[in-house]
Scaffold this motif. Structure first.
Motif, PDB file in Angstrom:
ATOM      1  N   GLY A   1      -7.067   5.345  -4.804  1.00 56.01           N
ATOM      2  CA  GLY A   1      -7.628   4.122  -4.221  1.00 56.01           C
ATOM      3  C   GLY A   1      -6.848   3.696  -2.990  1.00 56.01           C
ATOM      4  O   GLY A   1      -7.422   3.236  -2.002  1.00 56.01           O
ATOM      5  N   ALA A   2      -5.527   3.858  -3.034  1.00 54.63           N
ATOM      6  CA  ALA A   2      -4.690   3.505  -1.883  1.00 54.63           C
ATOM      7  C   ALA A   2      -4.966   4.446  -0.719  1.00 54.63           C
ATOM      8  O   ALA A   2      -4.964   4.026   0.445  1.00 54.63           O
ATOM      9  CB  ALA A   2      -3.215   3.545  -2.266  1.00 54.63           C
TER      10      ALA A   2
ATOM     11  N   MET B   1       0.823  -1.190   0.000  1.00 56.82           N
ATOM     12  CA  MET B   1       0.000   0.000   0.000  1.00 56.82           C
ATOM     13  C   MET B   1       0.873   1.262   0.000  1.00 56.82           C
ATOM     14  O   MET B   1       0.510   2.244  -0.621  1.00 56.82           O
ATOM     15  CB  MET B   1      -0.934  -0.007   1.214  1.00 56.82           C
ATOM     16  CG  MET B   1      -1.774   1.242   1.278  1.00 56.82           C
ATOM     17  SD  MET B   1      -2.832   1.456   2.713  1.00 56.82           S
ATOM     18  CE  MET B   1      -3.648  -0.089   2.876  1.00 56.82           C
ATOM     19  N   ALA B   2       1.989   1.232   0.728  1.00 55.93           N
ATOM     20  CA  ALA B   2       2.860   2.416   0.812  1.00 55.93           C
ATOM     21  C   ALA B   2       3.353   2.825  -0.574  1.00 55.93           C
ATOM     22  O   ALA B   2       3.410   4.015  -0.890  1.00 55.93           O
ATOM     23  CB  ALA B   2       4.037   2.148   1.748  1.00 55.93           C
ATOM     24  N   LYS B   3       3.689   1.852  -1.387  1.00 54.62           N
ATOM     25  CA  LYS B   3       4.168   2.154  -2.739  1.00 54.62           C
ATOM     26  C   LYS B   3       3.077   2.843  -3.547  1.00 54.62           C
ATOM     27  O   LYS B   3       3.329   3.824  -4.241  1.00 54.62           O
ATOM     28  CB  LYS B   3       4.612   0.856  -3.434  1.00 54.62           C
ATOM     29  CG  LYS B   3       5.316   1.090  -4.762  1.00 54.62           C
ATOM     30  CD  LYS B   3       5.695  -0.213  -5.424  1.00 54.62           C
ATOM     31  CE  LYS B   3       6.893  -0.802  -4.712  1.00 54.62           C
ATOM     32  NZ  LYS B   3       7.433  -1.993  -5.389  1.00 54.62           N
ATOM     33  N   ARG B   4       1.855   2.354  -3.410  1.00 51.07           N
ATOM     34  CA  ARG B   4       0.727   2.965  -4.118  1.00 51.07           C
ATOM     35  C   ARG B   4       0.454   4.370  -3.589  1.00 51.07           C
ATOM     36  O   ARG B   4       0.122   5.275  -4.362  1.00 51.07           O
ATOM     37  CB  ARG B   4      -0.512   2.078  -3.999  1.00 51.07           C
ATOM     38  CG  ARG B   4      -0.359   0.776  -4.786  1.00 51.07           C
ATOM     39  CD  ARG B   4      -1.508  -0.222  -4.626  1.00 51.07           C
ATOM     40  NE  ARG B   4      -2.819   0.375  -4.583  1.00 51.07           N
ATOM     41  CZ  ARG B   4      -3.753   0.011  -3.689  1.00 51.07           C
ATOM     42  NH1 ARG B   4      -3.520  -0.926  -2.797  1.00 51.07           N
ATOM     43  NH2 ARG B   4      -4.935   0.595  -3.707  1.00 51.07           N
ATOM     44  N   LEU B   5       0.598   4.565  -2.273  1.00 55.27           N
ATOM     45  CA  LEU B   5       0.434   5.904  -1.699  1.00 55.27           C
ATOM     46  C   LEU B   5       1.491   6.857  -2.245  1.00 55.27           C
ATOM     47  O   LEU B   5       1.199   8.007  -2.562  1.00 55.27           O
ATOM     48  CB  LEU B   5       0.509   5.847  -0.172  1.00 55.27           C
ATOM     49  CG  LEU B   5      -0.698   5.263   0.556  1.00 55.27           C
ATOM     50  CD1 LEU B   5      -0.383   5.042   2.026  1.00 55.27           C
ATOM     51  CD2 LEU B   5      -1.916   6.151   0.384  1.00 55.27           C
ATOM     52  N   ARG B   6       2.734   6.367  -2.330  1.00 56.29           N
ATOM     53  CA  ARG B   6       3.821   7.193  -2.869  1.00 56.29           C
ATOM     54  C   ARG B   6       3.530   7.640  -4.299  1.00 56.29           C
ATOM     55  O   ARG B   6       3.934   8.717  -4.718  1.00 56.29           O
ATOM     56  CB  ARG B   6       5.146   6.421  -2.841  1.00 56.29           C
ATOM     57  CG  ARG B   6       5.753   6.324  -1.480  1.00 56.29           C
ATOM     58  CD  ARG B   6       7.130   5.648  -1.534  1.00 56.29           C
ATOM     59  NE  ARG B   6       7.629   5.461  -0.212  1.00 56.29           N
ATOM     60  CZ  ARG B   6       7.812   4.286   0.383  1.00 56.29           C
ATOM     61  NH1 ARG B   6       7.552   3.167  -0.270  1.00 56.29           N
ATOM     62  NH2 ARG B   6       8.265   4.220   1.613  1.00 56.29           N
ATOM     63  N   ASN B   7       2.841   6.784  -5.047  1.00 56.36           N
ATOM     64  CA  ASN B   7       2.506   7.098  -6.439  1.00 56.36           C
ATOM     65  C   ASN B   7       1.238   7.937  -6.576  1.00 56.36           C
ATOM     66  O   ASN B   7       0.800   8.211  -7.683  1.00 56.36           O
ATOM     67  CB  ASN B   7       2.356   5.805  -7.247  1.00 56.36           C
ATOM     68  CG  ASN B   7       3.667   5.078  -7.399  1.00 56.36           C
ATOM     69  OD1 ASN B   7       4.742   5.693  -7.378  1.00 56.36           O
ATOM     70  ND2 ASN B   7       3.600   3.759  -7.534  1.00 56.36           N
TER      71      ASN B   7
ATOM     72  N   ILE C   1       5.033  10.084   3.059  1.00 51.30           N
ATOM     73  CA  ILE C   1       5.033   8.634   2.905  1.00 51.30           C
ATOM     74  C   ILE C   1       6.373   8.137   2.364  1.00 51.30           C
ATOM     75  O   ILE C   1       6.775   7.010   2.632  1.00 51.30           O
ATOM     76  CB  ILE C   1       3.842   8.153   2.034  1.00 51.30           C
ATOM     77  CG1 ILE C   1       3.655   6.631   2.134  1.00 51.30           C
ATOM     78  CG2 ILE C   1       4.012   8.598   0.590  1.00 51.30           C
ATOM     79  CD1 ILE C   1       3.155   6.153   3.464  1.00 51.30           C
ATOM     80  N   CYS C   2       7.091   9.011   1.685  1.00 50.79           N
ATOM     81  CA  CYS C   2       8.418   8.620   1.175  1.00 50.79           C
ATOM     82  C   CYS C   2       9.406   8.373   2.325  1.00 50.79           C
ATOM     83  O   CYS C   2      10.407   7.674   2.143  1.00 50.79           O
ATOM     84  CB  CYS C   2       8.963   9.666   0.211  1.00 50.79           C
ATOM     85  SG  CYS C   2       9.115  11.297   0.940  1.00 50.79           S
ATOM     86  N   ASP C   3       9.125   8.898   3.519  1.00 50.72           N
ATOM     87  CA  ASP C   3       9.984   8.678   4.689  1.00 50.72           C
ATOM     88  C   ASP C   3       9.714   7.330   5.353  1.00 50.72           C
ATOM     89  O   ASP C   3      10.486   6.903   6.207  1.00 50.72           O
ATOM     90  CB  ASP C   3       9.774   9.775   5.737  1.00 50.72           C
ATOM     91  CG  ASP C   3      10.169  11.146   5.225  1.00 50.72           C
ATOM     92  OD1 ASP C   3      10.976  11.224   4.280  1.00 50.72           O
ATOM     93  OD2 ASP C   3       9.653  12.144   5.775  1.00 50.72           O
ATOM     94  N   PHE C   4       8.621   6.680   4.979  1.00 53.55           N
ATOM     95  CA  PHE C   4       8.245   5.406   5.586  1.00 53.55           C
ATOM     96  C   PHE C   4       9.123   4.289   5.028  1.00 53.55           C
ATOM     97  O   PHE C   4       9.323   4.174   3.832  1.00 53.55           O
ATOM     98  CB  PHE C   4       6.771   5.097   5.319  1.00 53.55           C
ATOM     99  CG  PHE C   4       6.387   3.674   5.635  1.00 53.55           C
ATOM    100  CD1 PHE C   4       6.323   3.249   6.947  1.00 53.55           C
ATOM    101  CD2 PHE C   4       6.110   2.782   4.618  1.00 53.55           C
ATOM    102  CE1 PHE C   4       5.976   1.942   7.238  1.00 53.55           C
ATOM    103  CE2 PHE C   4       5.766   1.479   4.901  1.00 53.55           C
ATOM    104  CZ  PHE C   4       5.694   1.054   6.212  1.00 53.55           C
ATOM    105  N   ASN C   5       9.636   3.457   5.933  1.00 51.85           N
ATOM    106  CA  ASN C   5      10.412   2.273   5.552  1.00 51.85           C
ATOM    107  C   ASN C   5       9.661   1.031   5.997  1.00 51.85           C
ATOM    108  O   ASN C   5       9.434   0.848   7.192  1.00 51.85           O
ATOM    109  CB  ASN C   5      11.798   2.282   6.221  1.00 51.85           C
ATOM    110  CG  ASN C   5      12.658   3.398   5.705  1.00 51.85           C
ATOM    111  OD1 ASN C   5      12.723   3.634   4.506  1.00 51.85           O
ATOM    112  ND2 ASN C   5      13.301   4.113   6.606  1.00 51.85           N
ATOM    113  N   TYR C   6       9.312   0.202   5.035  1.00 47.01           N
ATOM    114  CA  TYR C   6       8.583  -1.030   5.346  1.00 47.01           C
ATOM    115  C   TYR C   6       9.477  -1.951   6.163  1.00 47.01           C
ATOM    116  O   TYR C   6      10.608  -2.245   5.786  1.00 47.01           O
ATOM    117  CB  TYR C   6       8.144  -1.723   4.048  1.00 47.01           C
ATOM    118  CG  TYR C   6       7.338  -2.962   4.305  1.00 47.01           C
ATOM    119  CD1 TYR C   6       5.997  -2.870   4.642  1.00 47.01           C
ATOM    120  CD2 TYR C   6       7.909  -4.224   4.214  1.00 47.01           C
ATOM    121  CE1 TYR C   6       5.238  -4.005   4.884  1.00 47.01           C
ATOM    122  CE2 TYR C   6       7.160  -5.367   4.451  1.00 47.01           C
ATOM    123  CZ  TYR C   6       5.830  -5.259   4.792  1.00 47.01           C
ATOM    124  OH  TYR C   6       5.087  -6.378   5.040  1.00 47.01           O
TER     125      TYR C   6
END
Length: 178
Positions: free
Chosen positions: A11-12, A1-7, A53-58
């Motif tokens: 929907g994300a 989901m984080a990747k989709r949020l970054r983009n 969200i780009c600062d988030f690390n999975y």
């Protein structure tokens, strides 16, 4: 989901909101009692989450929720530290350590009533209690977050517990006399 949020996937964003909004709003409400202020801080938190969200690390399952929760806590504390809202009493004087009060009976009290009691605590007490009890912060960490001395954190927590115990005993006396 984080990747989709970054983009920027709308929907994300909706999925994130559906999954986490209620829990994150609850975290915010533990710190900010006034509903209007809580909504503002919650909205600022969501904006911060999406824009950073780009600062988030999975780091595995649950890491996005944990990161978002940390953002909400930090935004809530930032709000409480603002000049007009500076209710965090800096208890620099040493207060004598007292023994822990006897734990009051809470079995017959609903979570909603307990939440209401906590929300009625003075901001400084409520903040220290939340950081200690819900966020598992040490007194050193609480002191750093609030810009106070470690002994002040301990004092705030003790006073919060004492006041909460008093509220619980009064409630039990009124609604559940034994």
């Amino acid at each position: 989901m984080a990747k989709r949020l970054r983009n920027g996937d709308n929907g994300a964003m909706q999925e994130f909101y559906t999954l986490y909004a209620e829990q994150l709003a609850g975290v915010c409400a533990r710190y900010i009692v006034d509903k209007e202020d809580m909504r503002d801080v919650f909205q600022e938190s969501l904006v911060h989450i999406i824009s950073h969200i780009c600062d988030f690390n999975y780091r595995g399952e649950g890491s996005l929720e944990a990161w978002a929760t940390r953002v909400v806590i930090n935004e809530s504390l930032k709000f409480l530290r603002t000049a007009k809202r500076q209710e965090l009493l800096l208890l620099e004087q040493d207060t004598p350590e007292e023994s822990e009060p006897e734990a009051p009976q809470i079995e017959d009290i609903s979570p909603e009533v307990l939440h209401q009691m906590v929300s009625q605590l003075p901001t400084n007490y409520r903040t220290a209690l939340n950081l200690y009890a819900f966020e598992n912060k040490s007194h050193k960490e609480i002191a750093e977050l609030l810009g106070i001395k470690e002994k002040s954190s301990s004092s705030l927590l003790r006073r919060a517990k004492d006041l909460l115990a008093k509220k619980i005993k009064e409630y039990n006396k009124q609604y559940h006399p034994r």
